[in-house]
Design an enzyme around this catalytic site. Structure first.
Site, PDB file in Angstrom:
ATOM      1  N   TYR A   1       7.658  69.969  83.796  1.00 37.87           N
ATOM      2  CA  TYR A   1       7.343  69.477  82.440  1.00 37.87           C
ATOM      3  C   TYR A   1       6.506  68.199  82.528  1.00 37.87           C
ATOM      4  O   TYR A   1       5.501  68.048  81.821  1.00 37.87           O
ATOM      5  CB  TYR A   1       8.656  69.232  81.708  1.00 37.87           C
ATOM      6  CG  TYR A   1       8.565  68.453  80.422  1.00 37.87           C
ATOM      7  CD1 TYR A   1       8.235  69.086  79.229  1.00 37.87           C
ATOM      8  CD2 TYR A   1       8.850  67.078  80.384  1.00 37.87           C
ATOM      9  CE1 TYR A   1       8.182  68.368  78.025  1.00 37.87           C
ATOM     10  CE2 TYR A   1       8.798  66.363  79.200  1.00 37.87           C
ATOM     11  CZ  TYR A   1       8.464  67.005  78.023  1.00 37.87           C
ATOM     12  OH  TYR A   1       8.415  66.301  76.840  1.00 37.87           O
ATOM     13  N   SER A  34       4.680  61.990  76.204  1.00 42.31           N
ATOM     14  CA  SER A  34       6.012  61.609  76.692  1.00 42.31           C
ATOM     15  C   SER A  34       5.831  60.469  77.685  1.00 42.31           C
ATOM     16  O   SER A  34       4.753  60.323  78.287  1.00 42.31           O
ATOM     17  CB  SER A  34       6.633  62.825  77.395  1.00 42.31           C
ATOM     18  OG  SER A  34       7.729  62.442  78.190  1.00 42.31           O
TER      19      SER A  34
HETATM   20  N1  LIG Z   1      13.213  65.356  73.152  1.00 42.68           N
HETATM   21  C1  LIG Z   1      12.726  64.442  73.955  1.00 42.68           C
HETATM   22  O1  LIG Z   1      13.476  63.723  74.645  1.00 42.68           O
HETATM   23  C2  LIG Z   1      11.246  64.196  74.043  1.00 42.68           C
HETATM   24  C3  LIG Z   1      10.796  63.047  74.706  1.00 42.68           C
HETATM   25  C4  LIG Z   1       9.438  62.802  74.799  1.00 42.68           C
HETATM   26  C5  LIG Z   1       8.556  63.667  74.202  1.00 42.68           C
HETATM   27  N2  LIG Z   1       9.007  64.769  73.539  1.00 42.68           N
HETATM   28  C6  LIG Z   1       8.018  65.649  72.928  1.00 42.68           C
HETATM   29  O2  LIG Z   1       8.240  65.666  71.527  1.00 42.68           O
HETATM   30  C7  LIG Z   1       7.761  66.892  70.986  1.00 42.68           C
HETATM   31  C8  LIG Z   1       8.852  67.518  70.128  1.00 42.68           C
HETATM   32  O3  LIG Z   1       9.933  67.842  70.972  1.00 42.68           O
HETATM   33  P1  LIG Z   1      11.439  67.969  70.454  1.00 42.68           P
HETATM   34  O4  LIG Z   1      12.232  67.019  71.221  1.00 42.68           O
HETATM   35  O5  LIG Z   1      11.475  67.945  68.979  1.00 42.68           O
HETATM   36  O6  LIG Z   1      11.761  69.423  71.024  1.00 42.68           O
HETATM   37  P2  LIG Z   1      12.486  70.696  70.388  1.00 42.68           P
HETATM   38  O7  LIG Z   1      13.619  70.270  69.540  1.00 42.68           O
HETATM   39  O8  LIG Z   1      12.734  71.588  71.542  1.00 42.68           O
HETATM   40  O9  LIG Z   1      11.366  71.315  69.437  1.00 42.68           O
HETATM   41  C9  LIG Z   1      10.184  71.825  69.979  1.00 42.68           C
HETATM   42  C10 LIG Z   1       9.338  72.352  68.832  1.00 42.68           C
HETATM   43  O10 LIG Z   1       8.102  72.839  69.365  1.00 42.68           O
HETATM   44  C11 LIG Z   1       7.943  74.184  68.937  1.00 42.68           C
HETATM   45  N3  LIG Z   1       7.141  74.948  69.872  1.00 42.68           N
HETATM   46  C12 LIG Z   1       7.349  75.156  71.198  1.00 42.68           C
HETATM   47  N4  LIG Z   1       6.383  75.940  71.707  1.00 42.68           N
HETATM   48  C13 LIG Z   1       5.543  76.233  70.670  1.00 42.68           C
HETATM   49  C14 LIG Z   1       4.357  76.982  70.538  1.00 42.68           C
HETATM   50  N5  LIG Z   1       3.808  77.620  71.585  1.00 42.68           N
HETATM   51  N6  LIG Z   1       3.762  77.054  69.318  1.00 42.68           N
HETATM   52  C15 LIG Z   1       4.272  76.410  68.257  1.00 42.68           C
HETATM   53  N7  LIG Z   1       5.404  75.702  68.297  1.00 42.68           N
HETATM   54  C16 LIG Z   1       6.028  75.610  69.507  1.00 42.68           C
HETATM   55  C17 LIG Z   1       9.367  74.725  68.791  1.00 42.68           C
HETATM   56  O11 LIG Z   1       9.341  75.903  68.001  1.00 42.68           O
HETATM   57  P3  LIG Z   1      10.496  77.042  68.126  1.00 42.68           P
HETATM   58  O12 LIG Z   1      11.644  76.556  67.288  1.00 42.68           O
HETATM   59  O13 LIG Z   1       9.837  78.260  67.606  1.00 42.68           O
HETATM   60  O14 LIG Z   1      10.872  77.142  69.580  1.00 42.68           O
HETATM   61  C18 LIG Z   1      10.020  73.543  68.109  1.00 42.68           C
HETATM   62  O15 LIG Z   1       9.686  73.502  66.755  1.00 42.68           O
HETATM   63  C19 LIG Z   1       7.360  67.755  72.190  1.00 42.68           C
HETATM   64  O16 LIG Z   1       5.971  67.675  72.389  1.00 42.68           O
HETATM   65  C20 LIG Z   1       8.105  67.101  73.338  1.00 42.68           C
HETATM   66  O17 LIG Z   1       7.493  67.361  74.579  1.00 42.68           O
HETATM   67  C21 LIG Z   1      10.331  65.045  73.433  1.00 42.68           C
END
Ligand SMILES: NC(=O)c1ccc[n+]([C@@H]2O[C@H](COP(=O)([O-])OP(=O)(O)OC[C@H]3O[C@@H](n4cnc5c(N)ncnc54)[C@H](OP(=O)(O)O)[C@@H]3O)[C@@H](O)[C@H]2O)c1
Length: 240
Positions: free
Chosen positions: A147, A134
């Site tokens: 976070y 991130s």
């Molecule tokens: N959204 C943003 O603005 C943003 C910005 C920068 C970086 N990111 C990064 O991008 C990545 C994806 O995030 P997202 O935005 O798509 O978030 P999201 O919609 O909240 O999805 C998170 C995903 O990670 C899974 N997960 C969480 N804990 C887990 C574990 N212990 N084992 C296996 N799976 C797990 C969740 O599964 P469940 O459905 O089972 O909970 C879900 O599939 C993350 O690494 C996040 O930090 C996001």
């Protein structure tokens, strides 16, 4: 080595929603031979191609990681996308919430990499690991201080691993996105990039072999500022 998506065997963690789901679709579209879509609850996966293989994987559960390695023993491109946002204000977040973010974002990511090393080392022509970090890995976003700390630790782990993995013919790339329109930040009112466009940016960065991938317009803008001045970048985040 630059990873060719076409013909690769990819594994995406956290593939049931958000960016992970979009990455699976983008990989299929880009010609990956097989994509393991890993999720804590495989019933939540939507298989939209015969090339997508569901895989049960909670990245904090060692026995599930071991089972995933046995099943997905032909992976050449590992995308550590699973991430948690549980702890916000670092002054007031509970220890349990801080621990939850570190457990998934740091320890889970590292545990998956360690476990898949033998598989990736066997890949003829080399392998690639992609850690989805991130912009908050580079400087803290105080509203998400807990976070941010976990993502900064994951960035440090990425830097530590990179030369060690290089010696094993495995490239380790870091993705540093800005806000993505997913469940994770739905409560935060700010401009966001769609998961599909972010996934395209990730694959483009992999195709160029970039060690730091800034996959969306906000990330590119902030990445340019970070390259110019780490201090200005920190101040910009602190003022949001
Ligand atoms: N959204 C943003 O603005 C943003 C910005 C920068 C970086 N990111 C990064 O991008 C990545 C994806 O995030 P997202 O935005 O798509 O978030 P999201 O919609 O909240 O999805 C998170 C995903 O990670 C899974 N997960 C969480 N804990 C887990 C574990 N212990 N084992 C296996 N799976 C797990 C969740 O599964 P469940 O459905 O089972 O909970 C879900 O599939 C993350 O690494 C996040 O930090 C996001």
């Amino acid at each position: 080595m630059v990873m060719k998506i076409e013909g690769s065997v990819a594994l995406v963690t956290g593939a049931n929603r958000g960016l992970g789901k979009a990455l699976v679709s983008a990989l299929v579209e880009a010609g990956a031979a097989k994509v393991y879509a890993a999720a804590r609850d495989v019933r939540k996966l939507s298989a939209d191609s015969s090339r997508v293989v569901p895989l049960a994987l909670d990245t904090t559960k060692p026995e599930q990681i071991a089972a995933a390695v046995r099943k997905a023993n032909d992976v050449t491109l590992l995308i550590n996308n699973a991430g948690a946002l549980t702890s916000y204000d670092v002054l007031t977040a509970s220890q349990a919430d801080l621990d939850a973010d570190f457990r998934t974002n740091v320890h889970g990511t590292l545990a998956v990499i360690r476990a898949f090393l033998p598989v990736l080392e066997r890949a003829a022509g080399g392998a690639t690991i992609v850690n989805v970090l991130s912009l908050t890995s580079l400087a803290s976003f105080p509203a998400l201080g807990g976070y941010s700390a976990s993502k900064a630790a994951a960035w440090s782990v990425t830097q530590a691993l990179r030369p060690q993995l290089k010696a094993k013919h495995i490239d380790l790339l870091a993705v540093l996105p800005g806000p993505i329109d997913t469940d994770m930040v739905k409560a935060l009112p700010m401009p966001k990039t769609s998961p599909a466009d972010t996934a395209k940016g990730v694959l483009a960065g992999i195709g160029r072999g970039e060690e730091e991938i800034f996959p969306d317009p906000m990330a590119q803008q902030m990445g340019a500022l970070w390259n110019k001045s780490h201090k200005e970048f920190e101040r910009a985040f602190a003022s949001f």
